[in-house]
Write a protein that holds these residues in place. Structure first.
Motif, PDB file in Angstrom:
ATOM      1  N   UNK A  19       0.813  -1.226   0.000  1.00 42.72           N
ATOM      2  CA  UNK A  19       0.000   0.000   0.000  1.00 42.72           C
ATOM      3  C   UNK A  19       0.845   1.275   0.000  1.00 42.72           C
ATOM      4  N   UNK A  20       2.173   1.152  -0.053  1.00 43.89           N
ATOM      5  CA  UNK A  20       3.044   2.327   0.101  1.00 43.89           C
ATOM      6  C   UNK A  20       3.391   2.905  -1.268  1.00 43.89           C
ATOM      7  N   UNK A  21       3.092   4.175  -1.433  1.00 44.88           N
ATOM      8  CA  UNK A  21       3.362   4.878  -2.681  1.00 44.88           C
ATOM      9  C   UNK A  21       4.815   5.378  -2.684  1.00 44.88           C
ATOM     10  N   UNK A  22       5.594   4.942  -3.677  1.00 46.20           N
ATOM     11  CA  UNK A  22       7.005   5.306  -3.741  1.00 46.20           C
ATOM     12  C   UNK A  22       7.308   6.221  -4.934  1.00 46.20           C
ATOM     13  N   UNK A  23       6.298   6.846  -5.462  1.00 46.98           N
ATOM     14  CA  UNK A  23       6.482   7.712  -6.631  1.00 46.98           C
ATOM     15  C   UNK A  23       7.536   8.788  -6.359  1.00 46.98           C
ATOM     16  N   UNK A  24       8.437   8.944  -7.341  1.00 44.61           N
ATOM     17  CA  UNK A  24       9.451  10.000  -7.300  1.00 44.61           C
ATOM     18  C   UNK A  24      10.419   9.872  -6.120  1.00 44.61           C
ATOM     19  N   UNK A  25      10.572   8.687  -5.593  1.00 45.42           N
ATOM     20  CA  UNK A  25      11.524   8.484  -4.494  1.00 45.42           C
ATOM     21  C   UNK A  25      12.699   7.658  -4.989  1.00 45.42           C
ATOM     22  N   UNK A  26      13.869   8.023  -4.468  1.00 48.29           N
ATOM     23  CA  UNK A  26      15.048   7.221  -4.785  1.00 48.29           C
ATOM     24  C   UNK A  26      14.949   5.895  -4.028  1.00 48.29           C
ATOM     25  N   UNK A  27      15.845   4.990  -4.346  1.00 46.38           N
ATOM     26  CA  UNK A  27      15.789   3.692  -3.666  1.00 46.38           C
ATOM     27  C   UNK A  27      16.036   3.865  -2.166  1.00 46.38           C
ATOM     28  N   UNK A  28      16.944   4.752  -1.811  1.00 45.48           N
ATOM     29  CA  UNK A  28      17.226   4.963  -0.391  1.00 45.48           C
ATOM     30  C   UNK A  28      15.996   5.536   0.321  1.00 45.48           C
ATOM     31  N   UNK A  29      15.382   6.522  -0.343  1.00 45.89           N
ATOM     32  CA  UNK A  29      14.183   7.129   0.246  1.00 45.89           C
ATOM     33  C   UNK A  29      13.055   6.108   0.332  1.00 45.89           C
ATOM     34  N   UNK A  30      12.936   5.293  -0.684  1.00 49.63           N
ATOM     35  CA  UNK A  30      11.879   4.289  -0.698  1.00 49.63           C
ATOM     36  C   UNK A  30      12.088   3.269   0.422  1.00 49.63           C
ATOM     37  N   UNK A  31      13.319   2.846   0.601  1.00 48.70           N
ATOM     38  CA  UNK A  31      13.612   1.868   1.664  1.00 48.70           C
ATOM     39  C   UNK A  31      13.283   2.454   3.036  1.00 48.70           C
ATOM     40  N   UNK A  32      13.672   3.710   3.216  1.00 51.12           N
ATOM     41  CA  UNK A  32      13.401   4.362   4.500  1.00 51.12           C
ATOM     42  C   UNK A  32      11.894   4.484   4.754  1.00 51.12           C
ATOM     43  N   UNK A  33      11.176   4.836   3.706  1.00 47.96           N
ATOM     44  CA  UNK A  33       9.726   4.978   3.870  1.00 47.96           C
ATOM     45  C   UNK A  33       9.060   3.631   4.154  1.00 47.96           C
ATOM     46  N   UNK A  34       9.532   2.605   3.468  1.00 48.50           N
ATOM     47  CA  UNK A  34       8.972   1.277   3.714  1.00 48.50           C
ATOM     48  C   UNK A  34       9.187   0.865   5.169  1.00 48.50           C
ATOM     49  N   UNK A  35      10.401   1.074   5.660  1.00 47.69           N
ATOM     50  CA  UNK A  35      10.705   0.741   7.054  1.00 47.69           C
ATOM     51  C   UNK A  35       9.797   1.490   8.019  1.00 47.69           C
ATOM     52  N   UNK A  36       9.599   2.757   7.720  1.00 52.54           N
ATOM     53  CA  UNK A  36       8.765   3.590   8.583  1.00 52.54           C
ATOM     54  C   UNK A  36       7.332   3.073   8.628  1.00 52.54           C
ATOM     55  N   UNK A  37       6.781   2.730   7.470  1.00 50.15           N
ATOM     56  CA  UNK A  37       5.393   2.245   7.406  1.00 50.15           C
ATOM     57  C   UNK A  37       5.245   0.895   8.107  1.00 50.15           C
ATOM     58  N   UNK A  38       6.249   0.035   7.924  1.00 51.03           N
ATOM     59  CA  UNK A  38       6.191  -1.278   8.569  1.00 51.03           C
ATOM     60  C   UNK A  38       6.250  -1.132  10.088  1.00 51.03           C
ATOM     61  N   UNK A  39       7.109  -0.256  10.566  1.00 52.73           N
ATOM     62  CA  UNK A  39       7.200  -0.052  12.014  1.00 52.73           C
ATOM     63  C   UNK A  39       5.909   0.532  12.581  1.00 52.73           C
ATOM     64  N   UNK A  40       5.309   1.447  11.832  1.00 55.48           N
ATOM     65  CA  UNK A  40       4.016   1.998  12.273  1.00 55.48           C
ATOM     66  C   UNK A  40       2.981   0.884  12.390  1.00 55.48           C
ATOM     67  N   UNK A  41       3.011   0.001  11.405  1.00 61.90           N
ATOM     68  CA  UNK A  41       2.044  -1.109  11.428  1.00 61.90           C
ATOM     69  C   UNK A  41       2.295  -2.005  12.633  1.00 61.90           C
TER      70      UNK A  41
END
Length: 414
Positions: A48-70
């Motif tokens: 469910x995580x939108x990674x539009x216009x994010x670099x791989x590093x930014x995308x990885x960080x965002x994924x981690x953040x969403x998973x931890x929130x969950x």
């Protein structure tokens, strides 16, 4: 000839336009994917995580953040016939690196996640669910899908019972005396759909029948007795002042138009059917459906009996030593009904007090003649107390001593 030339021209133009459109799309995709600063293109999602216009590093960080929130906020519950178990979110492993490797720019790809198998088995076992009759692999897949969507989940394990465990069978039976008014019922079966509430008064209303409270009470009591060894939930139930003839002690469900109803709820994900048929002077009610996950047994304490008082009334119409019985007394009684819940290994899970049905004693009334010179001012003289009988008959099982039932009925008739 002219027509052939026109067709060739048409196909030439068609191929040219198609080529231009395709190359434009490919160029756009290539630009967004590889030239636009090495970021994910518009519309790229992992789970469910939108990674539009994010670099791989930014995308990885965002994924981690969403998973931890969950993991901090989500709840994963397993439900089995009013019992719940929680699968801790820490037992879910998110494979973010693998998910990103499979990501397609501009597309949506799944978030890869797995749940610890032993933790899942432990949670299921804590509520009595066994892999012998639950399809654990399906449960596991469903939980992983919920986690991959980063949502909470509450799974009813009834939906995952193996097919070979869902064969319909006779679950319980009850028998009542035949009643002429009940012969007017056109249906011979009632199906209680999943999550459905059933009302006896509504049933007779739909049947268009005006039936006495005695007949409706017999009918409802038979349903009540047949449904007790189940996980059905009682919504409304009443008893009478006196146990009706033909109703077993502890199993009365009194029904009276506009006053008393018998209502129950099927909390299961599967339908169950009550069937009834006349057998001589009896009506047999049978509950049919897939087996319940738990098994139920009914027990009662020994019935407590209460002796009636004797009330003396003096009458000038009687001779001094004359005595008449105006009303026969009848013992009161208290019936406690329990439900024992067993798992598939025949291990007792819990014992639940279902009901305490109390029928007060009916006092005996005697008429006596006036005594010359005696004080006859008191018109009522209680003779016996309203305490339980010193030696109540013993009852070993739910059906009790046959004499107990007969005795109550005899009193009714008097």
């Amino acid at each position: 000839m002219r027509q052939t030339v026109s067709l060739k021209l048409f196909f030439t133009l068609f191929l040219t336009v198609s080529y231009l459109l395709t190359t434009t799309k490919v160029a756009t995709w290539a630009y967004e994917s590889f030239i636009s600063h090495d970021t994910f293109a518009e519309g790229t999602m992992i789970g469910p995580v939108d990674l539009s216009h994010r670099s791989r590093e930014e995308a990885y960080e965002q994924m981690n953040e969403k998973v931890n929130e969950w993991k901090q906020s989500a709840t994963i519950k397993l439900v089995l016939e009013q019992k719940e178990a929680t699968v801790q979110t820490d037992y879910f492993s998110f494979h973010i690196e693998e998910s990103m490797k499979q990501a397609v720019s501009g597309k949506r790809t799944p978030l890869l996640v797995s749940v610890d198998g032993q933790a899942l088995q432990d949670a299921m076992s804590s509520i009595g669910a066994s892999s012998d009759w639950i399809d654990v692999e399906k449960v596991k897949n469903q939980l992983e899908q919920a986690a991959a969507s980063l949502t909470s989940a509450q799974l009813s394990l009834q939906q995952y019972v193996r097919e070979d465990m869902q064969q319909e069978t006779v679950l319980s039976q009850a028998t009542i005396p035949s009643h002429e008014e009940l012969r007017a019922i056109s249906q011979t079966a009632i199906t209680i759909e999943p999550k459905q509430v059933f009302s006896v008064l509504d049933f007779f209303k739909k049947q268009g029948l005006g039936i006495s409270k005695e007949a409706m009470t017999l009918f409802a009591s038979a349903l009540y007795e047949a449904m007790m060894p189940t996980n059905f939930e009682i919504v409304e139930r009443h008893t009478s002042a006196v146990l009706p003839n033909g109703v077993k002690a502890g199993f009365e469900a009194a029904v009276e138009q506009n006053k008393k109803d018998f209502i129950f709820f099927n909390p299961n994900d599967r339908a169950y059917t009550f069937e009834w048929k006349m057998e001589g002077d009896r009506i047999q009610v049978t509950l049919i459906g897939p087996p319940f996950i738990y098994q139920y047994a009914l027990k009662t304490d020994p019935i407590e009996y209460y002796d009636p008082k004797t009330i003396v009334q003096y009458s000038a119409l009687l001779k001094p030593n004359e005595k008449r019985v105006k009303e026969e007394g009848k013992k009161g009684m208290l019936i406690r009904l329990y439900k024992e819940v067993y798992d598939r290994n025949r291990t007792l899970v819990e014992t639940v007090l279902i009901s305490e049905d109390f029928y007060p004693p009916v006092h005996r009334v005697e008429l006596r003649g006036l005594q010359a010179g005696a004080n006859n001012g008191a018109s009522e003289t209680p003779i016996s107390s309203d305490t339980p009988s010193a030696q109540p008959p013993q009852q070993d099982d739910i059906w009790g001593n046959e004499n107990e039932q007969i005795k109550g009925n005899e009193d009714d008739a008097s």
